[in-house]
Design a protein around this motif. Sequence first.
Motif, mmCIF file in Angstrom:
data_model
loop_
_atom_site.group_PDB
_atom_site.id
_atom_site.type_symbol
_atom_site.label_atom_id
_atom_site.label_comp_id
_atom_site.label_asym_id
_atom_site.label_seq_id
_atom_site.Cartn_x
_atom_site.Cartn_y
_atom_site.Cartn_z
ATOM 1 N N TYR A 290 46.679 18.215 42.550
ATOM 2 C CA TYR A 290 46.298 18.845 41.290
ATOM 3 C C TYR A 290 46.043 17.777 40.234
ATOM 4 C CZ TYR A 290 50.935 17.866 39.360
ATOM 5 O OH TYR A 290 52.063 17.232 38.901
ATOM 6 N N ARG A 291 45.265 18.151 39.219
ATOM 7 C CA ARG A 291 44.991 17.289 38.079
ATOM 8 C C ARG A 291 45.447 18.043 36.831
ATOM 9 N NH1 ARG A 291 41.264 13.258 38.207
ATOM 10 N NH2 ARG A 291 40.044 14.265 39.841
ATOM 11 N N PRO A 292 46.459 17.557 36.126
ATOM 12 C CA PRO A 292 46.998 18.280 34.970
ATOM 13 C C PRO A 292 45.941 18.609 33.925
ATOM 14 C CG PRO A 292 48.449 16.481 35.583
ATOM 15 C CD PRO A 292 47.194 16.314 36.388
ATOM 16 N N CYS A 293 45.047 17.684 33.627
ATOM 17 C CA CYS A 293 43.960 17.946 32.685
ATOM 18 C C CYS A 293 42.841 16.962 32.973
ATOM 19 C CB CYS A 293 44.429 17.835 31.234
ATOM 20 S SG CYS A 293 45.080 16.211 30.802
ATOM 21 N N GLU A 294 41.686 17.147 32.341
ATOM 22 C CA GLU A 294 40.526 16.312 32.622
ATOM 23 C C GLU A 294 40.837 14.833 32.407
ATOM 24 O OE1 GLU A 294 37.393 17.737 30.237
ATOM 25 O OE2 GLU A 294 37.467 19.754 31.051
ATOM 26 N N GLY A 295 40.448 14.017 33.374
ATOM 27 C CA GLY A 295 40.613 12.583 33.238
ATOM 28 C C GLY A 295 41.883 12.034 33.845
ATOM 29 N N ASN A 296 42.870 12.885 34.114
ATOM 30 C CA ASN A 296 44.125 12.410 34.710
ATOM 31 C C ASN A 296 43.958 12.160 36.194
ATOM 32 O OD1 ASN A 296 45.200 12.736 32.207
ATOM 33 N ND2 ASN A 296 46.698 14.271 32.779
#
Length: 245
Positions: free
Chosen positions: A180-186
């Motif tokens: 998973y990616r917590p938010c864009e760019g992470n």
Amino acid sequence: MGTISIIGLGNFACRIIDELYALDNTEIFIADRDRQKIEQYRDKVKDSGILDVINMDVLKKILPEDTTHAIVDMGHDNVEPAILVTHYLHDMGIENIIVKSQGDANAEILKLVGATQVILPDLDAAQRVTQMLTSSSLFDFLQVSSLFLMAEVTVKPEDTGKTLLSCEFRKKYRLNVIAYRPCEGNELCLVRSPDFALIVGQHLLVAGTESDIKEYIGTNAESNGAAAKAKKYKIKVLDKLFRRG
């Protein structure tokens, strides 16, 4: 793994050499009739040959006996040489032959004469961009095989606040959540438990068949705000792609 033999030093082949060289544990042989190109990459490979690669007798003599993979990239407007070299490699018993092709028709011929995988860079890029443009819930994807995909998608609104187990994610969507990616760019983080909680704005890296992923992103009803945000993100990605080109 034995030697990876690269026949023809087109742009795709040169990028492969750079990537393999970075691994620092791969035996590479290259062949091309352009002496300057050979000299450019000589320090990154085990051995090389300057020759007319469409001569089968010469190719047989110079190709390492322990070749396990062959990559063919004759560059633009060299359709016939690519077909001939692919046929020669197949006759020589090379099991894995990867060939860069310029079009669908040429790709079919390459498969008939022995290519185990045909790379169509322009088609692959076009499909990638099209998928991203036509879905507000798809952010990236990787075609692993003709049917199997890995894709970065958004969490469905109806699943937010639930765990993978409680929403029966795998049963409902027939997809496996890998990261998973917590938010864009992470950076992506591995999902290690079925008790992983799904939240608004989260991106999931999922694996499954092409049809199941298309079904998931095709029915993802987002709010207008989320859709607008996704659109802006995709525009940024496309802008980067075109600037690189």
